[in-house]
Enzyme design. Structure first.
Site, PDB file in Angstrom:
ATOM      1  N   ARG A  76       0.916  -1.252   0.027  1.00  0.00           N
ATOM      2  CA  ARG A  76       0.051   0.038   0.081  1.00  0.00           C
ATOM      3  C   ARG A  76       0.812   1.325   0.213  1.00  0.00           C
ATOM      4  NH1 ARG A  76      -1.728  -3.466  -1.396  1.00  0.00           N
ATOM      5  NH2 ARG A  76      -3.557  -4.634  -0.996  1.00  0.00           N
ATOM      6  N   SER A  84     -10.422  -0.576   3.251  1.00  0.00           N
ATOM      7  CA  SER A  84      -9.538  -0.871   4.657  1.00  0.00           C
ATOM      8  C   SER A  84      -9.110   0.441   4.999  1.00  0.00           C
ATOM      9  CB  SER A  84      -8.598  -1.940   4.261  1.00  0.00           C
ATOM     10  OG  SER A  84      -9.240  -3.054   3.842  1.00  0.00           O
ATOM     11  N   GLU A  98      -4.151   3.080   6.760  1.00  0.00           N
ATOM     12  CA  GLU A  98      -4.058   2.755   5.052  1.00  0.00           C
ATOM     13  C   GLU A  98      -4.610   3.973   4.717  1.00  0.00           C
ATOM     14  OE1 GLU A  98      -4.861  -0.921   3.420  1.00  0.00           O
ATOM     15  OE2 GLU A  98      -5.911  -0.202   1.532  1.00  0.00           O
TER      16      GLU A  98
HETATM   17  C1  LIG Z   1     -15.313  -0.291  -1.216  1.00  0.00           C
HETATM   18  C2  LIG Z   1     -13.745  -0.196  -1.446  1.00  0.00           C
HETATM   19  C3  LIG Z   1     -13.066  -1.194  -1.524  1.00  0.00           C
HETATM   20  C4  LIG Z   1     -11.533  -1.247  -1.542  1.00  0.00           C
HETATM   21  N1  LIG Z   1     -10.819  -2.034  -1.963  1.00  0.00           N
HETATM   22  C5  LIG Z   1      -9.723  -1.797  -1.767  1.00  0.00           C
HETATM   23  C6  LIG Z   1      -8.650  -3.106  -2.110  1.00  0.00           C
HETATM   24  O1  LIG Z   1      -9.152  -4.206  -2.439  1.00  0.00           O
HETATM   25  N2  LIG Z   1      -7.532  -2.845  -2.320  1.00  0.00           N
HETATM   26  C7  LIG Z   1      -6.783  -1.589  -2.154  1.00  0.00           C
HETATM   27  O2  LIG Z   1      -5.725  -1.496  -2.415  1.00  0.00           O
HETATM   28  N3  LIG Z   1      -7.528  -0.342  -2.018  1.00  0.00           N
HETATM   29  C8  LIG Z   1      -8.798  -0.551  -1.952  1.00  0.00           C
HETATM   30  N4  LIG Z   1      -9.718   0.385  -1.702  1.00  0.00           N
HETATM   31  C9  LIG Z   1      -8.971   1.801  -1.448  1.00  0.00           C
HETATM   32  C10 LIG Z   1      -8.673   2.586  -2.769  1.00  0.00           C
HETATM   33  O3  LIG Z   1      -9.941   2.365  -3.752  1.00  0.00           O
HETATM   34  C11 LIG Z   1      -7.348   2.583  -3.236  1.00  0.00           C
HETATM   35  O4  LIG Z   1      -6.403   2.898  -2.217  1.00  0.00           O
HETATM   36  C12 LIG Z   1      -7.398   3.321  -4.584  1.00  0.00           C
HETATM   37  O5  LIG Z   1      -6.107   2.960  -5.359  1.00  0.00           O
HETATM   38  C13 LIG Z   1      -7.449   4.797  -4.513  1.00  0.00           C
HETATM   39  O6  LIG Z   1      -7.609   5.412  -5.549  1.00  0.00           O
HETATM   40  P1  LIG Z   1      -8.239   6.765  -5.820  1.00  0.00           P
HETATM   41  O7  LIG Z   1      -8.310   7.138  -7.259  1.00  0.00           O
HETATM   42  O8  LIG Z   1      -9.696   6.791  -5.222  1.00  0.00           O
HETATM   43  O9  LIG Z   1      -7.174   7.906  -5.089  1.00  0.00           O
HETATM   44  P2  LIG Z   1      -7.588   8.706  -4.080  1.00  0.00           P
HETATM   45  O10 LIG Z   1      -8.142   8.216  -2.743  1.00  0.00           O
HETATM   46  O11 LIG Z   1      -7.984  10.038  -4.719  1.00  0.00           O
HETATM   47  O12 LIG Z   1      -5.996   9.333  -3.670  1.00  0.00           O
HETATM   48  C14 LIG Z   1      -5.315   8.538  -2.881  1.00  0.00           C
HETATM   49  C15 LIG Z   1      -3.741   8.884  -2.915  1.00  0.00           C
HETATM   50  O13 LIG Z   1      -3.451   8.766  -4.457  1.00  0.00           O
HETATM   51  C16 LIG Z   1      -2.820   9.943  -4.937  1.00  0.00           C
HETATM   52  N5  LIG Z   1      -3.205  10.403  -6.113  1.00  0.00           N
HETATM   53  C17 LIG Z   1      -4.453   9.800  -6.693  1.00  0.00           C
HETATM   54  N6  LIG Z   1      -4.269  10.259  -8.260  1.00  0.00           N
HETATM   55  C18 LIG Z   1      -3.077  10.986  -8.403  1.00  0.00           C
HETATM   56  C19 LIG Z   1      -2.567  11.244  -9.532  1.00  0.00           C
HETATM   57  N7  LIG Z   1      -2.939  11.409 -10.677  1.00  0.00           N
HETATM   58  N8  LIG Z   1      -1.225  11.856  -9.197  1.00  0.00           N
HETATM   59  C20 LIG Z   1      -0.578  11.898  -8.041  1.00  0.00           C
HETATM   60  N9  LIG Z   1      -1.062  11.249  -7.051  1.00  0.00           N
HETATM   61  C21 LIG Z   1      -2.565  10.775  -7.103  1.00  0.00           C
HETATM   62  C22 LIG Z   1      -3.663  10.967  -3.830  1.00  0.00           C
HETATM   63  O14 LIG Z   1      -2.849  12.160  -3.704  1.00  0.00           O
HETATM   64  C23 LIG Z   1      -3.555  10.420  -2.750  1.00  0.00           C
HETATM   65  O15 LIG Z   1      -2.423  10.545  -1.914  1.00  0.00           O
HETATM   66  C24 LIG Z   1     -11.063   0.326  -1.551  1.00  0.00           C
HETATM   67  C25 LIG Z   1     -11.986   1.310  -1.228  1.00  0.00           C
HETATM   68  C26 LIG Z   1     -13.346   1.256  -1.207  1.00  0.00           C
HETATM   69  C27 LIG Z   1     -14.084   2.343  -1.130  1.00  0.00           C
END
Ligand SMILES: Cc1cc2nc3c(=O)[nH]c(=O)nc-3n(C[C@H](O)[C@H](O)[C@H](O)COP(=O)(O)OP(=O)(O)OC[C@H]3O[C@@H](n4cnc5c(N)ncnc54)[C@H](O)[C@@H]3O)c2cc1C
Length: 303
Positions: free
Chosen positions: A178, A226, A296
Protein backbone atom coordinates in the site's frame (compact mmCIF):
# COMPACT_ATOMS: atom_id res chain seq x y z
CA UNK A 1 1.06 31.43 -0.89
CA UNK A 2 -0.23 34.37 -2.98
CA UNK A 3 -3.24 36.34 -1.71
CA UNK A 4 -6.22 33.93 -1.71
CA UNK A 5 -8.33 35.93 -4.16
CA UNK A 6 -5.63 36.60 -6.79
CA UNK A 7 -4.65 33.12 -7.80
CA UNK A 8 -8.21 31.78 -7.58
CA UNK A 9 -9.38 34.44 -10.00
CA UNK A 10 -6.54 33.69 -12.42
CA UNK A 11 -7.36 29.96 -12.38
CA UNK A 12 -11.10 30.64 -12.82
CA UNK A 13 -10.40 32.83 -15.86
CA UNK A 14 -8.09 30.28 -17.52
CA UNK A 15 -10.09 27.14 -16.50
CA UNK A 16 -13.79 27.85 -16.89
CA UNK A 17 -14.88 24.68 -15.05
CA UNK A 18 -12.89 25.50 -11.89
CA UNK A 19 -15.04 25.60 -8.76
CA UNK A 20 -14.28 27.79 -5.76
CA UNK A 21 -14.91 26.55 -2.22
CA UNK A 22 -16.00 23.20 -3.60
CA UNK A 23 -17.03 20.71 -0.87
CA UNK A 24 -14.73 17.71 -1.20
CA UNK A 25 -17.46 15.51 0.28
CA UNK A 26 -18.66 15.50 -3.36
CA UNK A 27 -15.39 13.94 -4.48
CA UNK A 28 -14.71 11.25 -1.88
CA UNK A 29 -16.37 7.84 -1.48
CA UNK A 30 -16.69 8.61 2.26
CA UNK A 31 -18.86 11.61 1.30
CA UNK A 32 -16.86 13.50 3.93
CA UNK A 33 -14.57 16.52 3.54
CA UNK A 34 -14.56 20.30 3.81
CA UNK A 35 -14.03 22.65 0.86
CA UNK A 36 -11.08 23.01 -1.50
CA UNK A 37 -10.18 26.67 -2.11
CA UNK A 38 -10.35 25.71 -5.75
CA UNK A 39 -11.24 22.38 -7.42
CA UNK A 40 -10.63 21.74 -11.09
CA UNK A 41 -10.48 18.93 -13.61
CA UNK A 42 -7.73 18.93 -16.19
CA UNK A 43 -8.22 16.98 -19.41
CA UNK A 44 -4.99 17.24 -21.44
CA UNK A 45 -1.25 17.93 -21.24
CA UNK A 46 -1.47 21.48 -22.61
CA UNK A 47 -3.91 22.48 -19.85
CA UNK A 48 -1.77 20.70 -17.27
CA UNK A 49 1.29 22.64 -18.46
CA UNK A 50 -0.59 25.97 -18.17
CA UNK A 51 -1.98 25.04 -14.77
CA UNK A 52 1.39 23.91 -13.38
CA UNK A 53 3.03 27.14 -14.59
CA UNK A 54 0.29 29.26 -13.02
CA UNK A 55 0.39 27.35 -9.74
CA UNK A 56 4.20 27.68 -9.57
CA UNK A 57 4.12 31.39 -10.41
CA UNK A 58 1.41 32.06 -7.79
CA UNK A 59 2.94 29.67 -5.22
CA UNK A 60 -0.30 27.69 -4.89
CA UNK A 61 -0.19 24.31 -3.08
CA UNK A 62 -1.70 21.61 -5.29
CA UNK A 63 -3.21 18.27 -4.30
CA UNK A 64 -4.01 15.64 -6.95
CA UNK A 65 -6.81 13.23 -6.20
CA UNK A 66 -8.43 10.40 -8.08
CA UNK A 67 -11.76 8.92 -7.08
CA UNK A 68 -11.23 9.92 -3.44
CA UNK A 69 -11.70 6.27 -2.46
CA UNK A 70 -8.78 6.21 -0.04
CA UNK A 71 -9.06 9.72 1.41
CA UNK A 72 -10.30 11.16 4.66
CA UNK A 73 -10.46 14.90 3.91
CA UNK A 74 -10.66 16.86 7.16
CA UNK A 75 -13.57 19.15 7.97
CA UNK A 76 -11.97 22.49 7.06
CA UNK A 77 -10.92 21.13 3.70
CA UNK A 78 -7.79 21.67 1.62
CA UNK A 79 -6.01 25.00 1.07
CA UNK A 80 -4.86 25.63 -2.45
CA UNK A 81 -5.97 23.79 -5.57
CA UNK A 82 -7.31 20.24 -5.76
CA UNK A 83 -6.97 18.65 -9.19
CA UNK A 84 -8.53 15.61 -10.80
CA UNK A 85 -7.19 14.33 -14.14
CA UNK A 86 -9.94 13.58 -16.67
CA UNK A 87 -10.40 13.64 -20.46
CA UNK A 88 -7.28 12.38 -22.28
CA UNK A 89 -5.98 11.14 -18.94
CA UNK A 90 -8.80 8.58 -18.89
CA UNK A 91 -7.63 6.94 -22.14
CA UNK A 92 -6.43 3.35 -22.46
CA UNK A 93 -4.71 1.70 -25.39
CA UNK A 94 -3.61 -1.79 -26.34
CA UNK A 95 0.07 -1.86 -27.32
CA UNK A 96 2.14 -4.67 -28.84
CA UNK A 97 3.41 -7.62 -26.78
CA UNK A 98 0.68 -7.75 -24.13
CA UNK A 99 1.23 -4.16 -23.03
CA UNK A 100 -1.51 -1.68 -22.17
CA UNK A 101 -1.17 2.07 -21.70
CA UNK A 102 -3.55 3.53 -19.12
CA UNK A 103 -4.13 7.14 -18.12
CA UNK A 104 -4.07 8.16 -14.45
CA UNK A 105 -7.68 9.33 -14.51
CA UNK A 106 -9.05 6.01 -15.79
CA UNK A 107 -11.18 3.97 -13.38
CA UNK A 108 -9.47 0.73 -12.38
CA UNK A 109 -12.50 -1.60 -12.91
CA UNK A 110 -12.79 -0.26 -16.49
CA UNK A 111 -9.12 -1.07 -17.10
CA UNK A 112 -9.50 -4.57 -15.64
CA UNK A 113 -12.53 -5.25 -17.90
CA UNK A 114 -10.65 -3.92 -20.95
CA UNK A 115 -7.72 -6.24 -20.27
CA UNK A 116 -10.07 -9.20 -19.77
CA UNK A 117 -11.74 -8.51 -23.13
CA UNK A 118 -8.31 -8.48 -24.79
CA UNK A 119 -7.36 -11.81 -23.17
CA UNK A 120 -4.72 -10.23 -20.93
CA UNK A 121 -4.34 -11.56 -17.40
CA UNK A 122 -2.82 -10.13 -14.23
CA UNK A 123 -5.13 -7.38 -13.05
CA UNK A 124 -8.16 -9.49 -12.01
CA UNK A 125 -7.62 -9.04 -8.23
CA UNK A 126 -8.07 -5.28 -8.75
CA UNK A 127 -11.61 -5.57 -10.13
CA UNK A 128 -13.21 -4.24 -6.94
CA UNK A 129 -10.80 -1.34 -6.34
CA UNK A 130 -13.09 1.64 -6.95
CA UNK A 131 -10.31 4.16 -7.65
CA UNK A 132 -8.33 5.53 -10.59
CA UNK A 133 -5.09 4.25 -12.11
CA UNK A 134 -3.27 7.26 -10.57
CA UNK A 135 -4.54 6.37 -7.10
CA UNK A 136 -3.74 2.69 -7.63
CA UNK A 137 -0.15 3.55 -8.64
CA UNK A 138 0.34 5.89 -5.67
CA UNK A 139 -1.08 3.30 -3.26
CA UNK A 140 0.14 0.11 -4.97
CA UNK A 141 -3.47 -0.99 -4.75
CA UNK A 142 -4.32 -4.65 -4.62
CA UNK A 143 -5.38 -7.62 -2.54
CA UNK A 144 -3.54 -10.67 -1.19
CA UNK A 145 -4.18 -12.19 -4.66
CA UNK A 146 -2.19 -9.47 -6.45
CA UNK A 147 -1.21 -5.79 -6.64
CA UNK A 148 -0.79 -3.36 -9.52
CA UNK A 149 2.96 -2.88 -8.87
CA UNK A 150 4.31 -6.09 -10.44
CA UNK A 151 2.47 -5.32 -13.70
CA UNK A 152 3.92 -1.81 -14.12
CA UNK A 153 6.50 -1.67 -16.93
CA UNK A 154 6.78 2.11 -16.93
CA UNK A 155 5.11 5.08 -15.24
CA UNK A 156 4.54 8.53 -16.64
CA UNK A 157 4.80 11.58 -14.40
CA UNK A 158 4.69 15.33 -14.92
CA UNK A 159 8.18 16.75 -14.53
CA UNK A 160 7.72 20.08 -12.74
CA UNK A 161 11.23 21.33 -13.59
CA UNK A 162 11.19 20.32 -17.26
CA UNK A 163 7.50 21.26 -17.60
CA UNK A 164 6.68 18.15 -19.59
CA UNK A 165 5.72 14.48 -19.13
CA UNK A 166 8.55 12.09 -18.25
CA UNK A 167 8.62 8.29 -18.40
CA UNK A 168 10.07 6.44 -15.41
CA UNK A 169 11.29 2.91 -16.20
CA UNK A 170 10.38 0.02 -13.93
CA UNK A 171 13.85 -0.06 -12.34
CA UNK A 172 13.33 3.47 -11.01
CA UNK A 173 10.06 2.51 -9.27
CA UNK A 174 9.46 0.92 -5.87
CA UNK A 175 6.20 -0.76 -4.86
CA UNK A 176 5.50 -1.88 -1.32
CA UNK A 177 2.41 -2.90 0.68
CA UNK A 178 0.00 0.00 0.00
CA UNK A 179 2.71 2.50 -0.90
CA UNK A 180 4.96 3.32 -3.82
CA UNK A 181 7.75 5.67 -4.83
CA UNK A 182 5.20 7.43 -7.09
CA UNK A 183 3.32 8.89 -4.13
CA UNK A 184 3.89 12.63 -4.06
CA UNK A 185 4.63 12.86 -7.81
CA UNK A 186 2.11 14.05 -10.40
CA UNK A 187 1.15 10.73 -11.95
CA UNK A 188 -0.09 10.83 -15.55
CA UNK A 189 -0.41 7.13 -16.30
CA UNK A 190 1.52 3.95 -16.90
CA UNK A 191 2.31 1.12 -19.26
CA UNK A 192 1.39 -2.31 -17.89
CA UNK A 193 2.95 -5.60 -18.97
CA UNK A 194 0.31 -8.35 -18.81
CA UNK A 195 0.28 -12.05 -19.61
CA UNK A 196 -1.82 -13.67 -22.32
CA UNK A 197 -4.66 -15.67 -20.79
CA UNK A 198 -7.86 -17.48 -21.63
CA UNK A 199 -10.73 -14.97 -21.67
CA UNK A 200 -13.18 -17.36 -20.03
CA UNK A 201 -10.75 -18.16 -17.19
CA UNK A 202 -10.02 -14.46 -16.67
CA UNK A 203 -13.75 -13.66 -16.48
CA UNK A 204 -14.31 -16.53 -14.03
CA UNK A 205 -11.60 -15.17 -11.75
CA UNK A 206 -13.10 -11.66 -11.96
CA UNK A 207 -16.56 -12.95 -11.08
CA UNK A 208 -15.29 -14.97 -8.16
CA UNK A 209 -13.38 -11.95 -6.73
CA UNK A 210 -16.51 -9.80 -7.16
CA UNK A 211 -18.70 -12.39 -5.42
CA UNK A 212 -16.30 -12.64 -2.48
CA UNK A 213 -16.17 -8.84 -2.11
CA UNK A 214 -19.94 -8.56 -2.25
CA UNK A 215 -20.27 -11.17 0.51
CA UNK A 216 -17.61 -9.76 2.84
CA UNK A 217 -17.49 -5.97 2.30
CA UNK A 218 -20.11 -3.22 2.83
CA UNK A 219 -19.63 -1.98 -0.74
CA UNK A 220 -22.95 -0.14 -0.90
CA UNK A 221 -22.14 2.17 2.01
CA UNK A 222 -20.05 5.37 2.11
CA UNK A 223 -16.56 4.14 3.03
CA UNK A 224 -12.91 4.11 1.92
CA UNK A 225 -12.15 0.40 2.02
CA UNK A 226 -9.66 -0.83 4.62
CA UNK A 227 -8.88 1.91 7.13
CA UNK A 228 -5.75 0.24 8.56
CA UNK A 229 -2.94 -1.79 7.01
CA UNK A 230 -2.80 -5.41 8.14
CA UNK A 231 0.19 -5.85 10.49
CA UNK A 232 2.50 -8.73 9.44
CA UNK A 233 0.73 -12.05 10.07
CA UNK A 234 -2.44 -10.38 11.41
CA UNK A 235 -5.81 -9.29 10.06
CA UNK A 236 -7.06 -5.95 11.37
CA UNK A 237 -10.69 -7.01 10.88
CA UNK A 238 -10.18 -9.92 13.30
CA UNK A 239 -8.37 -7.78 15.90
CA UNK A 240 -11.10 -5.13 15.83
CA UNK A 241 -13.83 -7.74 16.03
CA UNK A 242 -12.12 -9.54 18.92
CA UNK A 243 -11.79 -6.17 20.68
CA UNK A 244 -15.61 -6.05 20.58
CA UNK A 245 -15.74 -2.97 18.36
CA UNK A 246 -17.80 -4.22 15.41
CA UNK A 247 -20.70 -1.78 14.96
CA UNK A 248 -19.23 0.77 17.46
CA UNK A 249 -20.27 4.32 16.44
CA UNK A 250 -18.98 7.84 17.05
CA UNK A 251 -21.40 10.47 15.72
CA UNK A 252 -22.33 9.44 12.17
CA UNK A 253 -19.39 7.04 11.73
CA UNK A 254 -19.32 3.39 12.73
CA UNK A 255 -17.18 0.29 12.45
CA UNK A 256 -18.90 -1.68 9.71
CA UNK A 257 -21.04 -4.51 11.07
CA UNK A 258 -20.02 -6.44 7.91
CA UNK A 259 -16.22 -5.91 7.87
CA UNK A 260 -14.45 -4.58 10.95
CA UNK A 261 -11.57 -2.92 9.02
CA UNK A 262 -14.11 -0.67 7.27
CA UNK A 263 -15.62 2.49 8.76
CA UNK A 264 -18.96 3.57 7.33
CA UNK A 265 -20.33 7.07 7.17
CA UNK A 266 -23.85 5.93 7.98
CA UNK A 267 -25.40 9.28 8.93
CA UNK A 268 -23.74 12.58 8.01
CA UNK A 269 -20.41 11.79 9.69
CA UNK A 270 -17.75 14.46 10.01
CA UNK A 271 -14.03 13.76 9.60
CA UNK A 272 -13.77 14.45 13.34
CA UNK A 273 -16.19 11.56 14.04
CA UNK A 274 -14.04 9.25 11.93
CA UNK A 275 -10.79 10.38 13.59
CA UNK A 276 -12.30 9.81 17.06
CA UNK A 277 -13.38 6.33 16.02
CA UNK A 278 -9.90 5.63 14.60
CA UNK A 279 -8.34 6.73 17.91
CA UNK A 280 -10.72 4.50 19.84
CA UNK A 281 -9.90 1.46 17.66
CA UNK A 282 -6.15 2.10 17.86
CA UNK A 283 -6.33 2.53 21.63
CA UNK A 284 -8.26 -0.70 22.20
CA UNK A 285 -6.10 -2.78 19.83
CA UNK A 286 -2.96 -1.40 21.53
CA UNK A 287 -4.36 -2.10 25.01
CA UNK A 288 -5.58 -5.64 24.28
CA UNK A 289 -3.07 -6.95 21.73
CA UNK A 290 -0.06 -4.57 22.13
CA UNK A 291 -0.25 -3.94 18.37
CA UNK A 292 0.17 -0.49 16.83
CA UNK A 293 -2.18 -0.07 13.85
CA UNK A 294 -0.95 1.94 10.87
CA UNK A 295 -3.40 3.87 8.70
CA UNK A 296 -3.99 2.81 5.10
CA UNK A 297 -6.42 5.69 4.47
CA UNK A 298 -4.73 9.03 3.71
CA UNK A 299 -5.79 11.84 6.03
CA UNK A 300 -5.48 15.21 4.29
CA UNK A 301 -6.51 18.83 4.81
CA UNK A 302 -7.18 21.02 7.84
CA UNK A 303 -9.08 19.95 10.95
C1 LIG B 1 -15.34 -0.33 -1.25
C2 LIG B 1 -13.84 -0.12 -1.36
C3 LIG B 1 -13.01 -1.20 -1.56
C4 LIG B 1 -11.62 -1.01 -1.65
N1 LIG B 1 -10.82 -2.10 -1.86
C5 LIG B 1 -9.49 -1.93 -2.00
C6 LIG B 1 -8.64 -3.05 -2.25
O1 LIG B 1 -9.09 -4.19 -2.38
N2 LIG B 1 -7.32 -2.82 -2.37
C7 LIG B 1 -6.77 -1.59 -2.26
O2 LIG B 1 -5.55 -1.43 -2.40
N3 LIG B 1 -7.54 -0.51 -2.02
C8 LIG B 1 -8.88 -0.64 -1.89
N4 LIG B 1 -9.68 0.45 -1.65
C9 LIG B 1 -9.05 1.76 -1.44
C10 LIG B 1 -8.88 2.62 -2.71
O3 LIG B 1 -9.87 2.29 -3.67
C11 LIG B 1 -7.49 2.47 -3.31
O4 LIG B 1 -6.48 2.90 -2.42
C12 LIG B 1 -7.35 3.25 -4.63
O5 LIG B 1 -6.14 2.89 -5.24
C13 LIG B 1 -7.39 4.76 -4.44
O6 LIG B 1 -7.55 5.35 -5.72
P1 LIG B 1 -8.23 6.78 -5.90
O7 LIG B 1 -8.18 7.13 -7.34
O8 LIG B 1 -9.56 6.81 -5.27
O9 LIG B 1 -7.21 7.69 -5.10
P2 LIG B 1 -7.53 8.82 -4.03
O10 LIG B 1 -8.19 8.21 -2.86
O11 LIG B 1 -8.19 9.96 -4.67
O12 LIG B 1 -6.04 9.23 -3.62
C14 LIG B 1 -5.20 8.29 -2.95
C15 LIG B 1 -3.76 8.80 -3.04
O13 LIG B 1 -3.34 8.77 -4.39
C16 LIG B 1 -2.90 10.06 -4.80
N5 LIG B 1 -3.24 10.26 -6.21
C17 LIG B 1 -4.38 9.91 -6.85
N6 LIG B 1 -4.30 10.25 -8.16
C18 LIG B 1 -3.09 10.83 -8.33
C19 LIG B 1 -2.40 11.40 -9.46
N7 LIG B 1 -2.94 11.42 -10.69
N8 LIG B 1 -1.18 11.92 -9.26
C20 LIG B 1 -0.62 11.90 -8.02
N9 LIG B 1 -1.20 11.38 -6.92
C21 LIG B 1 -2.42 10.84 -7.09
C22 LIG B 1 -3.61 11.04 -3.88
O14 LIG B 1 -2.91 12.26 -3.78
C23 LIG B 1 -3.62 10.26 -2.58
O15 LIG B 1 -2.40 10.39 -1.91
C24 LIG B 1 -11.07 0.28 -1.54
C25 LIG B 1 -11.91 1.40 -1.36
C26 LIG B 1 -13.30 1.20 -1.27
C27 LIG B 1 -14.21 2.40 -1.10
Amino acid sequence: MAARGGWREKISVRFSGAKLDEPLSRHTTFHIGGPADCYLEIGNSADLRDFAALAAEQDVPVFFLGQGSNLLVLDRGIRGAVVRLRGRFEDMELLAGGRVRAGAGLRVPKLVSFCAQKGLAGLEPLIGVPGTVGGALAMNAGTPQGEIGPAVAEAEIWDLQERRPRALPREDLRFEYRSSSLAGRIILGCVLQLKPGDKVDIMKRIQSYQRKRFQTQPIHTYNVGSVFKNPPGQFVARLVEEAGLKGRAVGGARVSPKHANFIENFSGATARDVLELIDLIRGEVRRIFAIELELEVKVVGEA
